[in-house]
Each structure stands twice: as C-alpha cells, then as structure tokens.
Design an enzyme around this catalytic site. Sequence first.
Site, PDB file in Angstrom:
ATOM      1  N   CYS A 238       1.230  -1.404  -0.022  1.00 24.10           N
ATOM      2  CA  CYS A 238       0.451   0.600   0.084  1.00 24.10           C
ATOM      3  C   CYS A 238       0.720   1.461  -0.177  1.00 24.10           C
ATOM      4  CB  CYS A 238      -0.819  -0.049   1.066  1.00 24.10           C
ATOM      5  SG  CYS A 238      -1.970   1.321   1.674  1.00 24.10           S
ATOM      6  N   CYS A 241      -0.192   3.799   1.981  1.00 20.30           N
ATOM      7  CA  CYS A 241      -0.102   3.923   3.860  1.00 20.30           C
ATOM      8  C   CYS A 241       1.301   4.043   3.988  1.00 20.30           C
ATOM      9  CB  CYS A 241      -0.651   2.485   3.620  1.00 20.30           C
ATOM     10  SG  CYS A 241      -2.407   1.956   3.198  1.00 20.30           S
ATOM     11  N   ASP A 242       1.932   3.678   3.203  1.00 17.65           N
ATOM     12  CA  ASP A 242       3.941   3.252   3.923  1.00 17.65           C
ATOM     13  C   ASP A 242       4.590   4.486   2.615  1.00 17.65           C
ATOM     14  OD1 ASP A 242       2.944   0.977   5.569  1.00 17.65           O
ATOM     15  OD2 ASP A 242       2.930   0.175   4.339  1.00 17.65           O
TER      16      ASP A 242
END
Length: 415
Positions: A238, A241-242
């Site tokens: 992701c 997300c990261d």
Amino acid sequence: FLLPFFVQVITMSLNKFLQQTVRQFSPSISRICMRSYKHIRMLPSIQKTVASTTTALTLLTCRSIAVTSTAATKSSTHSNDTSSLYHTSQRSSSTSTSSQNASENKNHHSVIILGSGPAGLTAALYASRANLAPLVIEGNEAGGQLTTTTDVENFPGFPDGILGYDLIMDMRKQSEKFGTLFASEHVERVDFNVRPFELHTFKNTYYADSVIIASGASAKYLGLANEQRLIGRGVSACATCDGWFFKEKQIAVIGGGDSAMEEANFLTKFASKVYLIHRRNEFRASKIMQDRVFANEKIEVLWNTVLLDVLGEDTVTALKLKDLQNDKEYELQLDGLFLAIGHDPNTACFKDSGLQLDEHGYVSVKAGTVSTNIDGVFACGDVQDTRYKQAITAAGTGCMAAMDAEKFIEAQTDN
C-alpha cells in the site's frame, strides 16, 4: 473435628485467589497471544501451523477461564459456548423471521458480520449500539490487513500516529463494550436462499436475519522466502499507507498494470528513486498511465526482470533480481519494496450462494450504497471497494452497512 473446617477455609481462599489472579492477568496473556499472531506469519509453513494452533488454544483457554471465573462470582449467569464465543454483555434475543427452530437456536443472531477489520469492527460498533448484539466471525486473518501495518498516520484522531495492530485492538475493545460477540472461526459456505440466512464454518452453523460482509481483500504477494518476514519492515502493498516513511530513500515497485504505474508515480513524492520492475518488455497499463511513468525522471524501469528474493535482517536492504534476457542474477541496494500486482477479494465462500459478484470476484453493490442484490445482505470495506482501499473508507462503509441492517431488521419486525 476441626480439620475438615480448616481444609474448606483454605480451599475457598485458594479458589478466590486463583479467580482474582486469572481475572487480573488473563487480559495481559490474551494481548500477548494476539500480538504473537503478527510474528507467526513469518515462520515456515509447518512451524506456522503449530504456532498458530498453540496460540489460538492458549488464547481461547485464557478467555474461557476468565469468563468462567467471573461468572462464578455472580448470582446469575448466562450459559455460553466459550470454545468459540465470549460474551462482553448480556445478549439480546434475536428477531425471529422464519424458522422457529432457527429462532430458538443459540447460534441465531439478528446481525452477523463477516470480517474483523476496520469495516467489520465499525459495523459491529454501530450495530451493538443499536442493541442488535451482533456476532463478528473473525475469519482466518483476524483484524485484517491493518494488523500487518506498522505506523498508521492517515487515520483521523491520532496526531502522533498509531500502530495498525493497536488501532484494530482499540476498535475491537470499543465494539465489545457495547455487546459485540466474537467467534474465532472462518465461514466456508453460506446460503442466502433461505431465511434466516445460513453460514457454515468448520464446526458450527450460524443463522442470521441480516448479514454484513466485511471479509476484505488480500493483497497478492509473490511468495518469496523473506517477503512475508519483512512485511511492515520495508515490504508493503500500500503506497498510500506507507509511502511517507520512505522520504529520500530508494525503493522499488513490482507490477505492470495501472495500479503499479499509479503507485510508482505517487511514491516519487517521497522517494529519491523508484525502480519499476516488470517481467516483460512492455506494460499492460493504459497508455496515459505509461506516459506519466516514462515522463517521471525519478522512475527507472527495469524490463524483463524478476524478483528472486528480498534481502535484509531487520529491514529491507536489497533485492535479489534476475535479468531474463541474459539469465544474470544480481543485487540491487535499496530501502523498500512495494507490491502492486493486485488484490484477491475474500469471497470464495459466496460461491453458489446467490450473491452477485463482479468479474473480479468483488461483491457488487448498488451505486452509492452498500446494498447487494439480496435484501438483508450488505457489503462494506475492501470486499466491495475496487478503488480506494483505505481504513477510513472501509470504516465509513461499515457504518453505512450497520445502519442499513438496523433499518432492514426494524422493517421485518414491523411486518
């Protein structure tokens, strides 16, 4: 003649001490067991099976003892099956919609939620606050993908961020507070052609007046030796997300479709260099997405290249690659790896159930809603989301599903 009296006093005192000890420490033991699940997935398959079984049995035993010892001190108790469920408040009676036998069954619930990620736990919170006493069947991956994420910094309300695992545990605790029940089982088959709906696990059959599907979608991985071990420590599926954690670092993206193009471009906002690794000599992505990649100076495409393994002890330090044109193997030093090879929706159990799925296996919902083609069945989170796949959007649709399920049950009761 005083000996029996003293024996009884000592026995009662010891029993009371043991009950207090279990009540005091069982939550800590449970948390340790739950945290161990994060590390079990890094073990070889045989060890993983043994460790998972041991941890699950320890956790269930601990919960069972805690419930039993607490119930022993009360004047009245509820009978419950602690091998699969544990109760946090008195269960309200389920709404009868069809079969009298099913209505009287202890496995009959007004609302059953499949999945225990952000969507499922949000649905559980809203349903439990509506006094529906929902049952959450956790599935094989309790907590969903978020439990494998380290810092979550894009979920509102946490200015300093929060560990994905801790966020899930807090959401779970909040839903339990209002009476949500949990079953550590996995649904293998469902039947939406009967009322109440039937959900079959390995050892139980559950009945529901309404079902909320929040089973999620699992990111596809390559199955490499160190890939799973380094998830959350440089390996991610992701970018949204990261990506922020890789500022001014060199990273790689695996894939050749639109998702890979999009993630590679997005990651250049943070990384100093992005390698886009593809096993063929051309992408299958749309032309406009390819043009954006080719125009981005931070992206270097490695054609005809396959990933053999991820290297690093505590974090990712390099990739082991193979050039398919000359069969040469080499190492590429970098700091992170993003997989963009798609997701698999967790919908296998809905085969032949009457539930409508799209061509990729995702649950089909009516536009702008979480309603499926079956009245009383709702879908939320990544299992019906082919675009956003974020914890916050999953939670939002979980709220929608619970509110719609409540209205559906009210309508059935009125009729």
